[in-house]
Design a protein around this motif. Structure first.
Motif, mmCIF file in Angstrom:
data_model
loop_
_atom_site.group_PDB
_atom_site.id
_atom_site.type_symbol
_atom_site.label_atom_id
_atom_site.label_comp_id
_atom_site.label_asym_id
_atom_site.label_seq_id
_atom_site.Cartn_x
_atom_site.Cartn_y
_atom_site.Cartn_z
ATOM 1 N N PRO A 105 -8.383 11.509 -6.088
ATOM 2 C CA PRO A 105 -8.430 12.976 -6.155
ATOM 3 C C PRO A 105 -8.648 13.639 -4.798
ATOM 4 O O PRO A 105 -8.075 14.689 -4.517
ATOM 5 N N GLU A 106 -9.459 13.030 -3.941
ATOM 6 C CA GLU A 106 -9.821 13.653 -2.675
ATOM 7 C C GLU A 106 -8.998 13.180 -1.489
ATOM 8 O O GLU A 106 -8.801 13.931 -0.528
ATOM 9 N N LEU A 107 -8.524 11.931 -1.528
ATOM 10 C CA LEU A 107 -7.903 11.353 -0.341
ATOM 11 C C LEU A 107 -6.628 10.584 -0.651
ATOM 12 O O LEU A 107 -6.420 10.105 -1.777
ATOM 13 N N PHE A 108 -5.813 10.450 0.384
ATOM 14 C CA PHE A 108 -4.618 9.615 0.337
ATOM 15 C C PHE A 108 -4.832 8.490 1.345
ATOM 16 O O PHE A 108 -5.251 8.726 2.469
ATOM 17 N N TYR A 109 -4.560 7.267 0.928
ATOM 18 C CA TYR A 109 -4.825 6.110 1.770
ATOM 19 C C TYR A 109 -3.516 5.469 2.219
ATOM 20 O O TYR A 109 -2.636 5.205 1.400
ATOM 21 N N VAL A 110 -3.408 5.226 3.515
ATOM 22 C CA VAL A 110 -2.221 4.589 4.076
ATOM 23 C C VAL A 110 -2.606 3.196 4.553
ATOM 24 O O VAL A 110 -3.447 3.029 5.434
ATOM 25 N N SER A 111 -1.992 2.175 3.958
ATOM 26 C CA SER A 111 -2.317 0.795 4.306
ATOM 27 C C SER A 111 -1.719 0.368 5.621
ATOM 28 O O SER A 111 -0.556 0.669 5.912
ATOM 29 N N GLY A 112 -2.504 -0.389 6.356
ATOM 30 C CA GLY A 112 -1.960 -1.131 7.470
ATOM 31 C C GLY A 112 -1.460 -2.451 6.915
ATOM 32 O O GLY A 112 -1.811 -2.829 5.799
ATOM 33 N N THR A 113 -0.666 -3.176 7.649
ATOM 34 C CA THR A 113 -0.079 -4.414 7.112
ATOM 35 C C THR A 113 -0.806 -5.680 7.557
ATOM 36 O O THR A 113 -0.425 -6.772 7.161
ATOM 37 N N ASP A 114 -1.832 -5.531 8.371
ATOM 38 C CA ASP A 114 -2.429 -6.711 8.997
ATOM 39 C C ASP A 114 -3.240 -7.612 8.058
ATOM 40 O O ASP A 114 -3.381 -8.792 8.330
ATOM 41 N N LEU A 115 -3.785 -7.095 6.979
ATOM 42 C CA LEU A 115 -4.700 -7.886 6.170
ATOM 43 C C LEU A 115 -4.221 -8.151 4.747
ATOM 44 O O LEU A 115 -4.712 -9.071 4.097
ATOM 45 N N SER A 116 -3.304 -7.364 4.245
ATOM 46 C CA SER A 116 -2.844 -7.489 2.864
ATOM 47 C C SER A 116 -1.735 -8.534 2.757
ATOM 48 O O SER A 116 -0.728 -8.469 3.457
ATOM 49 N N ALA A 117 -1.896 -9.480 1.821
ATOM 50 C CA ALA A 117 -0.959 -10.599 1.703
ATOM 51 C C ALA A 117 0.468 -10.147 1.429
ATOM 52 O O ALA A 117 1.421 -10.688 2.010
ATOM 53 N N ASP A 118 0.640 -9.165 0.554
ATOM 54 C CA ASP A 118 2.003 -8.731 0.245
ATOM 55 C C ASP A 118 2.645 -8.028 1.438
ATOM 56 O O ASP A 118 3.782 -8.317 1.807
ATOM 57 N N LEU A 119 1.900 -7.113 2.072
ATOM 58 C CA LEU A 119 2.465 -6.360 3.183
ATOM 59 C C LEU A 119 2.728 -7.251 4.398
ATOM 60 O O LEU A 119 3.714 -7.062 5.118
ATOM 61 N N GLU A 120 1.863 -8.218 4.622
ATOM 62 C CA GLU A 120 2.090 -9.143 5.738
ATOM 63 C C GLU A 120 3.404 -9.907 5.530
ATOM 64 O O GLU A 120 4.163 -10.139 6.469
ATOM 65 N N TYR A 121 3.652 -10.301 4.284
ATOM 66 C CA TYR A 121 4.879 -11.045 3.989
ATOM 67 C C TYR A 121 6.105 -10.148 4.109
ATOM 68 O O TYR A 121 7.112 -10.536 4.721
ATOM 69 N N PHE A 122 6.012 -8.954 3.560
ATOM 70 C CA PHE A 122 7.141 -8.018 3.660
ATOM 71 C C PHE A 122 7.463 -7.735 5.134
ATOM 72 O O PHE A 122 8.628 -7.664 5.523
ATOM 73 N N GLY A 176 -12.677 -1.012 8.115
ATOM 74 C CA GLY A 176 -12.630 -2.438 8.411
ATOM 75 C C GLY A 176 -11.237 -2.955 8.711
ATOM 76 O O GLY A 176 -10.986 -4.157 8.654
ATOM 77 N N GLY A 177 -10.320 -2.057 9.016
ATOM 78 C CA GLY A 177 -8.980 -2.477 9.382
ATOM 79 C C GLY A 177 -7.962 -2.433 8.261
ATOM 80 O O GLY A 177 -6.789 -2.702 8.471
ATOM 81 N N TRP A 178 -8.394 -2.072 7.053
ATOM 82 C CA TRP A 178 -7.484 -2.111 5.905
ATOM 83 C C TRP A 178 -6.547 -0.903 5.835
ATOM 84 O O TRP A 178 -5.364 -1.050 5.601
ATOM 85 N N PHE A 179 -7.077 0.280 5.964
ATOM 86 C CA PHE A 179 -6.253 1.463 5.737
ATOM 87 C C PHE A 179 -6.809 2.680 6.444
ATOM 88 O O PHE A 179 -7.934 2.676 6.943
ATOM 89 N N GLU A 180 -6.013 3.731 6.455
ATOM 90 C CA GLU A 180 -6.402 5.020 7.017
ATOM 91 C C GLU A 180 -6.575 6.012 5.879
ATOM 92 O O GLU A 180 -5.752 6.084 4.965
ATOM 93 N N SER A 181 -7.654 6.785 5.924
ATOM 94 C CA SER A 181 -7.912 7.798 4.899
ATOM 95 C C SER A 181 -7.450 9.162 5.403
ATOM 96 O O SER A 181 -7.816 9.581 6.498
ATOM 97 N N LEU A 182 -6.666 9.849 4.594
ATOM 98 C CA LEU A 182 -6.162 11.169 4.964
ATOM 99 C C LEU A 182 -6.524 12.192 3.896
ATOM 100 O O LEU A 182 -6.492 11.894 2.698
ATOM 101 N N SER A 183 -6.859 13.390 4.324
ATOM 102 C CA SER A 183 -7.041 14.474 3.364
ATOM 103 C C SER A 183 -5.654 14.841 2.855
ATOM 104 O O SER A 183 -4.636 14.583 3.517
#
Length: 349
Positions: A232-249, A268-275
Motif C-alpha cells: 500500500p505504501e511502497l513499490f519495491y524494485v529488485s536488484g538481481t544480485d541475490l535472487s536465484a531467479d533474477l540471477e539466472y535470468f 541489505g542489497g535486495w531491493f530499492e524502496s520507492l514511494s
C-alpha cells in the motif's frame, strides 16, 4: 510487500527480499534432514527406499537417520516441489491456503486439504501440533549465508529444532539452477521417481525454456525488464544480485533495471524502496510483478502514477514467482513467460 514485512527487514538483517522476495527477516535453523517418498508424477507410488538415510544440505550439515524419513514437514514451497517428484509431506508451514480456502500460489499442485498446516502466515508455527506429527525431518529454504530456516519463527526455533533435524536448501546469491538441482537430489534420496515421464519431460521443458529466454534476450537487448513488488505504501524494485531467479535470468542475457548500490543499502542489497510518487524513477519496457499473496497484484493497484507507467499502459506487465517452487515443472513456465514477454514487447521506455 507489506509494512510488517518492511519492518522485519530492518529488524533482522533483511533476509529474503529479492525486491519481492520479501516477507521479512530470517528465522533460525537447527539440525538437518528431509522427506520421504510418495507418488512418482503425483500418480503412482514410488518404490520406498530401505536402509539408512543421509543428506548433506547447503549449510554443510549432514543428517543421518536409520531409515528414509516418512514423517516430513516442510516449508510450503519446498513441499510443493517435493510433491512434483512424488514425495509426500505430512505437514507444512508458510503460505498454504488463500483467504477463500483454495491453495496459495506457493502450494503448487498439492492438495492442501491433505496436509497439516502448522502456520499460514509469517511468524506462525504451531509447535504443539508439529510434535503430534512425530516429525522425522523438517525442510526449508534459506535466504542467507548463515543458513537460517525460512518461515521458522525466531521465538520458537529452539523448541522446533529439538523435535527433528532439519535440511536447508539455499536460494541465496546463486542461480536458479543450483537450488533446482539440490531439490532434485533431495527428492531422489527420499524415494522420488526421477525417471517418471512427467519428471523427465519437465526437465526437458526447463532446458528448452532456458534456451528460448537466452535467444529472446539476445534478439531484443534493448528491452529493459524491471522486477517489482507492491505494498500500500511502497513499490519495491529488485536488484538481481541475490535472487536465484533474477540471477539466472540475467545470466541468460536479460537486460534488467538495476537499483544503485546506495539505493539498496537499507535493504541489505535486495531491493530499492520507492514511494508511489516516485514509481517512475526507473524506465522499463516490461515489468515482472511479485505474484505472492503478500503483495498487491497489478490489477489491484490503484495508484495513478502506476497506471501512467509506459509498460503498464502498453500491457507489458507479467507475474513473477519471487519464491519459485523449486521443481523443473514449476520453473519452466517462468522462463517461457518472460521469454514471450520480451519477444512481444514494444520499446516504450
Amino acid at each position: 510487500m507489506s509494512n510488517a514485512r518492511t519492518a522485519r527487514f530492518s529488524r533482522r538483517g533483511l533476509l529474503a527480499a529479492g525486491g519481492a522476495l520479501g516477507l521479512g527477516a530470517a528465522l533460525a535453523a537447527c539440525g538437518d534432514g528431509d522427506a520421504k517418498s510418495g507418488g512418482s508424477d503425483a500418480q503412482g507410488a514410488a518404490e520406498p527406499k530401505s536402509g539408512p538415510w543421509s543428506f548433506k544440505d547447503d549449510r554443510g550439515t549432514t543428517v543421518k537417520l536409520d531409515k528414509v524419513p516418512a514423517n516430513i514437514v516442510a516449508f510450503t514451497g519446498v513441499a510443493a516441489a517435493l510433491y512434483d517428484y512424488g514425495v509426500q509431506v505430512k505437514g507444512v508451514f508458510g503460505p498454504t491456503k488463500a483467504k477463500d480456502g483454495k491453495a496459495d500460489v506457493q502450494a503448487g499442485d498439492m492438495d492442501v486439504s491433505k496436509v497439516t498446516v502448522l502456520g499460514n502466515v509469517w511468524d506462525q508455527f504451531n509447535v504443539e501440533k508439529y510434535a503430534t506429527l512425530a516429525p522425522e525431518v523438517l525442510v526449508s529454504t534459506t535466504f542467507d549465508d548463515a543458513g537460517t530456516l525460512w518461515y521458522v519463527p525466531e521465538a520458537s526455533k529452539d523448541k522446533i529444532a529439538k523435535l527433528a533435524p532439519s535440511v536447508a536448501v539455499s536460494v541465496y546469491d546463486r542461480q536458479l539452477t543450483a537450488p533446482l538441482e539440490r531439490v532434485w537430489e533431495l527428492a531422489e534420496s527420499l524415494g522420488g521417481d526421477m525417471k517418471a515421464a512427467a519428471v523427465v519431460d519437465a526437465k526437458k521443458r526447463f532446458e528448452a525454456a532456458s534456451e528460448r529466454l537466452r535467444k529472446a534476450a539476445k534478439a531484443h537487448p534493448d528491452i529493459k525488464v524491471m522486477a517489482g513488488s507492491a505494498s500500500p505504501e511502497l513499490f519495491y524494485v529488485s536488484g538481481t544480485d541475490l535472487s536465484a531467479d533474477l540471477e539466472y535470468f540475467k545470466a541468460l542475457g536479460v537486460n534488467f533495471v538495476e537499483p544503485t548500490e546506495e539505493a539498496k543499502k537499507p535493504t541489505g542489497g535486495w531491493f530499492e524502496s520507492l514511494s508511489w510518487e516516485n514509481v517512475d524513477k526507473h524506465k522499463a519496457d516490461v515489468i515482472i510483478m511479485d505474484d505472492r499473496s503478500s503483495a498487491i497484484q497489478p490489477a489491484d493497484i490503484t495508484e495513478a502514477t502506476w497506471k501512467k507507467l509506459p509498460a503498464v499502459k502498453a500491457g507489458q506487465v507479467i507475474a513473477r514467482s519471487a519464491e519459485p517452487i523449486l521443481s523443473y515443472d514449476k520453473c519452466a513456465p517462468l522462463l517461457d513467460n518472460l521469454a514471450e514477454a520480451i519477444e512481444k514487447a514494444k520499446k516504450v521506455s
